[in-house]
Motif scaffolding. Structure first.
Motif, mmCIF file in Angstrom:
data_model
loop_
_atom_site.group_PDB
_atom_site.id
_atom_site.type_symbol
_atom_site.label_atom_id
_atom_site.label_comp_id
_atom_site.label_asym_id
_atom_site.label_seq_id
_atom_site.Cartn_x
_atom_site.Cartn_y
_atom_site.Cartn_z
ATOM 1 N N SER A 81 0.810 -1.226 0.000
ATOM 2 C CA SER A 81 0.000 0.000 0.000
ATOM 3 C C SER A 81 0.839 1.270 0.000
ATOM 4 O O SER A 81 0.286 2.372 0.027
ATOM 5 C CB SER A 81 -0.942 0.004 1.207
ATOM 6 O OG SER A 81 -0.202 -0.069 2.422
ATOM 7 N N GLY A 82 2.166 1.149 0.000
ATOM 8 C CA GLY A 82 3.019 2.335 -0.045
ATOM 9 C C GLY A 82 3.426 2.860 1.313
ATOM 10 O O GLY A 82 3.650 4.066 1.479
ATOM 11 N N LYS A 83 3.586 1.959 2.303
ATOM 12 C CA LYS A 83 3.902 2.405 3.664
ATOM 13 C C LYS A 83 5.284 3.049 3.746
ATOM 14 O O LYS A 83 5.476 4.008 4.501
ATOM 15 C CB LYS A 83 3.810 1.226 4.639
ATOM 16 C CG LYS A 83 2.389 0.724 4.861
ATOM 17 C CD LYS A 83 2.310 -0.303 5.969
ATOM 18 C CE LYS A 83 2.991 -1.604 5.609
ATOM 19 N NZ LYS A 83 2.308 -2.312 4.513
ATOM 20 N N THR A 84 6.252 2.545 2.985
ATOM 21 C CA THR A 84 7.614 3.079 3.111
ATOM 22 C C THR A 84 7.667 4.550 2.717
ATOM 23 O O THR A 84 8.229 5.384 3.430
ATOM 24 C CB THR A 84 8.597 2.262 2.259
ATOM 25 O OG1 THR A 84 8.536 0.885 2.642
ATOM 26 C CG2 THR A 84 10.025 2.771 2.457
ATOM 27 N N LEU A 85 7.067 4.893 1.586
ATOM 28 C CA LEU A 85 7.047 6.301 1.191
ATOM 29 C C LEU A 85 6.231 7.148 2.160
ATOM 30 O O LEU A 85 6.484 8.347 2.302
ATOM 31 C CB LEU A 85 6.477 6.444 -0.215
ATOM 32 C CG LEU A 85 7.432 6.187 -1.383
ATOM 33 C CD1 LEU A 85 6.695 6.337 -2.700
ATOM 34 C CD2 LEU A 85 8.631 7.139 -1.338
ATOM 35 N N ALA A 86 5.272 6.526 2.844
ATOM 36 C CA ALA A 86 4.439 7.275 3.782
ATOM 37 C C ALA A 86 5.257 7.856 4.925
ATOM 38 O O ALA A 86 4.905 8.904 5.472
ATOM 39 C CB ALA A 86 3.323 6.385 4.325
ATOM 40 N N PHE A 87 6.351 7.188 5.316
ATOM 41 C CA PHE A 87 7.213 7.792 6.344
ATOM 42 C C PHE A 87 8.491 8.371 5.751
ATOM 43 O O PHE A 87 9.058 9.319 6.287
ATOM 44 C CB PHE A 87 7.540 6.795 7.470
ATOM 45 C CG PHE A 87 8.344 5.593 7.094
ATOM 46 C CD1 PHE A 87 9.714 5.664 6.884
ATOM 47 C CD2 PHE A 87 7.740 4.342 6.989
ATOM 48 C CE1 PHE A 87 10.464 4.545 6.567
ATOM 49 C CE2 PHE A 87 8.477 3.206 6.663
ATOM 50 C CZ PHE A 87 9.846 3.315 6.454
ATOM 51 N N ALA A 88 8.968 7.835 4.619
ATOM 52 C CA ALA A 88 10.231 8.304 4.051
ATOM 53 C C ALA A 88 10.133 9.736 3.536
ATOM 54 O O ALA A 88 11.024 10.566 3.779
ATOM 55 C CB ALA A 88 10.676 7.367 2.932
ATOM 56 N N LEU A 89 9.076 10.055 2.815
ATOM 57 C CA LEU A 89 8.943 11.404 2.250
ATOM 58 C C LEU A 89 8.913 12.491 3.326
ATOM 59 O O LEU A 89 9.705 13.453 3.261
ATOM 60 C CB LEU A 89 7.687 11.475 1.376
ATOM 61 C CG LEU A 89 7.784 10.806 0.001
ATOM 62 C CD1 LEU A 89 6.391 10.644 -0.611
ATOM 63 C CD2 LEU A 89 8.675 11.634 -0.922
ATOM 64 N N PRO A 90 8.038 12.388 4.329
ATOM 65 C CA PRO A 90 8.017 13.477 5.323
ATOM 66 C C PRO A 90 9.270 13.529 6.189
ATOM 67 O O PRO A 90 9.677 14.619 6.619
ATOM 68 C CB PRO A 90 6.770 13.175 6.160
ATOM 69 C CG PRO A 90 6.506 11.714 5.974
ATOM 70 C CD PRO A 90 6.953 11.409 4.582
ATOM 71 N N LEU A 91 9.902 12.390 6.445
ATOM 72 C CA LEU A 91 11.111 12.424 7.269
ATOM 73 C C LEU A 91 12.266 13.095 6.528
ATOM 74 O O LEU A 91 13.028 13.872 7.115
ATOM 75 C CB LEU A 91 11.501 11.011 7.703
ATOM 76 C CG LEU A 91 10.601 10.385 8.771
ATOM 77 C CD1 LEU A 91 11.055 8.967 9.088
ATOM 78 C CD2 LEU A 91 10.593 11.227 10.048
ATOM 79 N N VAL A 92 12.413 12.804 5.245
ATOM 80 C CA VAL A 92 13.449 13.489 4.463
ATOM 81 C C VAL A 92 13.171 14.992 4.449
ATOM 82 O O VAL A 92 14.089 15.814 4.589
ATOM 83 C CB VAL A 92 13.523 12.917 3.031
ATOM 84 C CG1 VAL A 92 14.400 13.799 2.142
ATOM 85 C CG2 VAL A 92 14.069 11.494 3.052
ATOM 86 N N GLN A 93 11.899 15.365 4.312
ATOM 87 C CA GLN A 93 11.571 16.792 4.325
ATOM 88 C C GLN A 93 11.918 17.431 5.670
ATOM 89 O O GLN A 93 12.395 18.575 5.710
ATOM 90 C CB GLN A 93 10.093 17.001 4.010
ATOM 91 C CG GLN A 93 9.671 18.461 4.056
ATOM 92 C CD GLN A 93 8.504 18.768 3.155
ATOM 93 O OE1 GLN A 93 8.447 18.298 2.029
ATOM 94 N NE2 GLN A 93 7.569 19.567 3.646
ATOM 95 N N GLN A 94 11.702 16.715 6.765
ATOM 96 C CA GLN A 94 12.054 17.264 8.087
ATOM 97 C C GLN A 94 13.542 17.569 8.154
ATOM 98 O O GLN A 94 13.956 18.586 8.722
ATOM 99 C CB GLN A 94 11.677 16.253 9.186
ATOM 100 C CG GLN A 94 10.185 15.917 9.217
ATOM 101 C CD GLN A 94 9.514 16.382 10.495
ATOM 102 O OE1 GLN A 94 9.822 17.460 10.992
ATOM 103 N NE2 GLN A 94 8.591 15.598 10.999
ATOM 104 N N HIS A 95 14.357 16.696 7.569
ATOM 105 C CA HIS A 95 15.804 16.945 7.558
ATOM 106 C C HIS A 95 16.141 18.181 6.734
ATOM 107 O O HIS A 95 17.026 18.963 7.100
ATOM 108 C CB HIS A 95 16.532 15.725 6.984
ATOM 109 C CG HIS A 95 16.698 14.608 7.954
ATOM 110 N ND1 HIS A 95 17.838 14.427 8.712
ATOM 111 C CD2 HIS A 95 15.865 13.595 8.294
ATOM 112 C CE1 HIS A 95 17.702 13.351 9.479
ATOM 113 N NE2 HIS A 95 16.502 12.829 9.235
ATOM 114 N N VAL A 96 15.468 18.327 5.597
ATOM 115 C CA VAL A 96 15.745 19.463 4.721
ATOM 116 C C VAL A 96 15.361 20.780 5.405
ATOM 117 O O VAL A 96 16.080 21.783 5.320
ATOM 118 C CB VAL A 96 14.996 19.302 3.379
ATOM 119 C CG1 VAL A 96 15.147 20.563 2.523
ATOM 120 C CG2 VAL A 96 15.515 18.089 2.620
#
Length: 411
Positions: free
Chosen positions: A49-64
């Motif tokens: 269902s796309g769980k990995t991108l569900a946490f990967a995208l916002p976490l990378v943005q938090q770092h940026v």
């Protein structure tokens, strides 16, 4: 809804566009805004269902959005824990792709390989670490990683990490983390026995449950075939030939069965190979790479491959041995029918396993007619029932043994 409406940065919008993704899945639509708000998240969603991108995208943005304070050493700010090496590689690849343009460093560490290259790779630190718990603790013991700056903790396949097989290692890792952090739990299933453990890790979590509904359910045709135990390999060969299957993932109960069944298929002219935990990490990676490339027709595996293995367009899963639990059944068949593709899931049901199969059907709300294939009509009789039955098989699992040992130690 599209990804732009979720508040993602332009660089990440370009990244998902490069992946050919333009609309978030239901789990992504609910989880991404919650993670961006720095809330704890407890998410349950079907396999694929796309769980990995569900946490990967916002976490990378938090770092940026919150650059590190020093250029000398990268403190580990995000830690992603996973139960298997294969899932570590898969999650690490996704995070590395997203983190490349922002200039973030992602390190992926797991056991089964030499620790020295991983220690060298961690010199200077890392922004994001994806790890299996045992190898992470080895690196801590070698003073190669420091977890005092972790701001975001992710447990991927959280139910596996919370069960007794990982409990001690997980508690050791948690003791090294700052108490003030964001914690994210993601899995396709959460068994009742781990619900309390999960709740204790979270602070006022956003609870997200995405059910597979019509139009978003995996397109999997499930079948159950009655067969005598001694005829299973012959039936498997027949089904492969009769259906012209070219890529089949076959689940068995033991590592010995992996070798035995794969060897019998190979001698019968079918390109089959085993895949199990006693193989070296390099050999396991080679098998997966060659299977995805179509060089193997059949991979015979244990439940090692039931989670986190993403093989695009995998057409067929076969339960040569039934899984130990209904939860494992869900994860096994979830290897097929991914990303909108059609898949077939076939379960062999022997007379001895019939009661076990009925329990799986009950817990999964399955109504499958038990088929018989001409030439493979079963003749064995079911054994007389003993005790109250149970969803598990006869052999005690690692969890069973740990529970028994813990019970003996209690005063």
């Amino acid at each position: 809804m599209n990804f732009e409406q979720l508040g993602l940065a332009p660089a990440l919008l370009r990244a998902v566009g490069d992946m050919g993704l333009f609309a978030p899945t239901p789990i992504q639509a609910e989880a991404i805004p919650a993670v961006l708000r720095s809330a704890d998240v407890w998410a349950t969603a079907p396999t694929g269902s796309g769980k990995t991108l569900a946490f990967a995208l916002p976490l990378v943005q938090q770092h940026v959005l919150q650059p590190r304070q020093t250029n000398f050493r990268r403190p580990i700010r995000t830690l992603v824990l996973v139960p298997t090496r294969e899932l570590a590689v898969q999650v690490g690849d996704i995070l590395s792709n997203l983190a490349y343009k922002p200039g973030l460093k992602v390190s992926v560490v797991y056991g089964g390989v030499s620790i020295n290259p991983q220690m060298m790779g961690l010199r200077g630190g890392a922004d994001i670490v994806v790890a299996t718990p045992g190898r992470l603790l080895d690196l801590v013991d070698h003073n190669a990683v420091h977890l005092g700056n972790v701001q975001h903790l992710v447990l991927d396949e959280a139910d596996r990490l919370l069960d007794l097989g990982f409990a001690d290692e997980l508690q050791r890792v948690l003791a090294l983390l700052p108490p003030k952090r964001q914690t994210l739990l993601f899995s396709a299933t959460f068994a009742p026995e781990v619900e309390a453990l999960a709740a204790n890790l979270l602070r006022d979590p956003v609870r997200i449950t995405v059910e597979a509904f019509e139009g978003h359910k995996p397109d999997i045709t499930q079948r159950a075939i009655a067969v005598d135990e001694k005829s299973r390999t012959a039936l498997l060969r027949h089904l492969i030939a009769d259906n012209s299957w070219k890529q089949v993932l076959v689940f068995v109960a033991t590592r010995y069965a992996c070798e035995h069944v794969a060897n019998k298929l190979y001698k019968a002219g079918i390109y089959a190979t085993p895949f199990h935990g006693e193989m070296s990490q390099g050999a396991r990676q080679d098998v997966l790479h060659d299977f995805k490339a179509g060089r193997w027709d059949v991979v015979v595996t244990t439940d090692l491959a039931s989670r986190g293995i993403d093989i695009a367009m995998l057409p067929v899963v076969v339960n040569y041995d039934l899984p130990r639990s209904a939860t494992d059944y869900t994860h096994r068949i979830g290897r097929t029918g991914r990303a909108g593709a059609h898949g077939d899931a076939v379960s062999f049901v022997t007379a001895e396993a019939l009661a076990h199969w009925k329990l799986i059907c009950k817990r999964e709300s399955l109504e499958l007619a038990l088929e018989q294939i001409a030439g493979f009509d079963p003749t064995d009789e079911p054994p007389a029932p003993q005790g109250n039955g149970g969803i598990k098989g006869k052999r005690p699992s690692k969890k069973d043994k740990l529970r028994a040992a813990a019970a003996q130690e209690r005063p």
